[in-house]
Design a protein around this motif. Structure first.
Motif: not given
Length: 428
Positions: A43-45, A47, A276, A280, A283, A321, A363, A421, A423
């Motif tokens: 999820i992070f990647r 975004g 972003a 995210a 995803k 998020i 990020t 970011l 989550v």
């Protein structure tokens, strides 16, 4: 945001354990958390990847001028942004990109300089002067193309007249430790500078000026991205002095000057935290969660506790998020950054609830002055740490705790910067 939807659709065709870079962290992770943490990183990647310059910048590029093009890139994404221009530019191109120390990128037509972040150094002064000189060399019929991203305030820093570097460094350090939000810090920076607050734009006249920016600030305020070197500034010296008094910081006797109030130029926003967060969320939805998205600008430990409490009240299958910049009022001498402090406060509030796992990271790949982007956390984090977590938080030493539990999240420089970011995934 159709663009990020396409990215998410391509990304989810791979199984989680096939995604490069996932599930390679070591130390202190139980089997169940490994699976959830792979999802957190995915999820992070997503975004982060949605905001890469190569994806977003080409539609914002201006037409080449009749004369010369001077490219001036500054910030943590300076090299990837300049590289995107090089790949898409027709005609002559020259200029300078200023990136943080340790940058490994190289460009074909643009020179690269390295400087310090988050506190300026001698290289930062030299970089700012070079950028001003290049802008001043442009004439009528030429184009000055400025590529701006977070971190530029420190990387290109030229103290106002009579203000020495050591004094400027002292003020910046004191502001960073005070817990002041970045908007207030930048008001002071703009009025103790010969570069920020529209002064680079004044140097570029009479050439055409176009700025393309990646935002890491609340509300995407133009004057706060890199302290606004190419836009007019609505704030005043009086406001800057009042902020130093507010945080009990000694005001310098010299270096003050009023920022530019009228600036001519074209300003274009290529990416921000909103993009972003949307990517995210898509995803997270693709992985079966119901995303709840927010932007948070607050003290890191307070935000961490609040998000943990919200997670405890949320039903299984929820993904919390959030983006936005966190601040830390530094009272100790520990290691870490805002996201790690958020993660530690959240982990303390989640103790005994192993069904909730989270990731808080920047990020750009650098959390504060830490070498980590952030940290994973869950309801077992405090149990895995064989020490006094309350004392660790009190002395701002979240980084040491997560290093001990093996939960630091390390990405290295990512080539973009749209702020934090975070989550939290709630499972059954």
């Amino acid at each position: 945001m159709a663009d990020s939807f396409v990215v998410a659709d391509l990304f989810t065709r791979q199984r989680i354990d096939e995604v490069p870079g996932l599930m390679k962290r070591s130390g202190g992770l139980i089997a169940l958390a490994m699976d959830v943490r792979a999802k957190l990183e995915a999820i992070f990647r997503m975004g982060m990847e949605s905001c890469r310059p190569a994806r977003l910048m080409p539609p914002h590029l201006p037409d080449p001028p009749a004369g010369k093009t001077f490219l001036l890139a500054l910030g943590k994404a300076a090299v990837p942004m300049a590289e995107t221009v090089e790949r898409n530019w027709e005609g002559p191109l020259s200029g300078l990109a200023v990136a943080p120390h340790g940058n490994t990128g190289r460009l074909e037509r643009i020179e690269v300089l390295e400087a310090a972040h988050p506190v300026p150094d001698e290289s930062s002064l030299a970089a700012a002067q070079r950028l001003l000189d290049l802008a001043s060399a442009a004439g009528r019929g030429d184009l000055v193309l400025v590529l701006l991203s977070g971190g530029a305030s420190s990387l290109a820093s030229l103290p106002g007249q009579g203000l020495g570097l050591a004094e400027k460094q002292r003020i910046v350090r004191d502001l960073l430790r005070s817990g002041a939000p970045i908007g207030e810090i930048n008001i002071v920076r703009r009025h103790l500078s010969a570069f920020k607050g529209g002064r680079l734009a004044l140097a570029a006249a009479p050439a055409r000026l176009v700025t393309i920016a990646i935002s890491d600030v609340e509300g995407d305020r133009m004057e706060d991205i890199g302290s606004g070197p190419t836009v007019a500034d609505p704030t005043t010296i009086g406001e800057a002095r009042a902020l130093l008094a507010k945080y009990d910081i000694v005001s310098p006797a010299a270096g003050w000057s009023e920022s530019a109030k009228t600036v001519t130029g074209d300003w274009r926003l290529a990416a921000s935290a909103g993009r972003a967060l949307a990517a995210a969320a898509e995803k997270a939805a693709a992985l079966g969660y119901r995303p709840i998205v927010s932007e948070i600008y607050a003290e890191a430990r307070e935000a961490g506790r609040a998000q943990a409490e919200l997670a405890l009240r949320s039903p299984p299958g929820t993904a919390l998020i959030s983006g936005g910049e966190l601040t830390v009022t530094v009272v100790g001498k520990g290691h870490g950054g805002p996201n790690q402090e958020f993660a530690l406060a959240a982990a303390m509030a989640l103790a005994g609830h192993p069904n909730i796992c989270g990731l808080a990271a920047d990020t750009d790949g650098v959390d504060g002055r830490s070498e980590a982007a952030g940290a994973f956390f869950d309801g077992d984090t405090i149990g895995r740490f064989r020490g006094d977590s309350v004392a660790m938080l009190a002395r701002n030493d979240s980084g040491s705790l997560f290093a001990a539990t093996g939960d630091l999240f390390v990405t290295g420089p990512t080539g973009t910067n749209v702020n934090d970011l975070r989550v939290l995934l709630i499972d059954s």
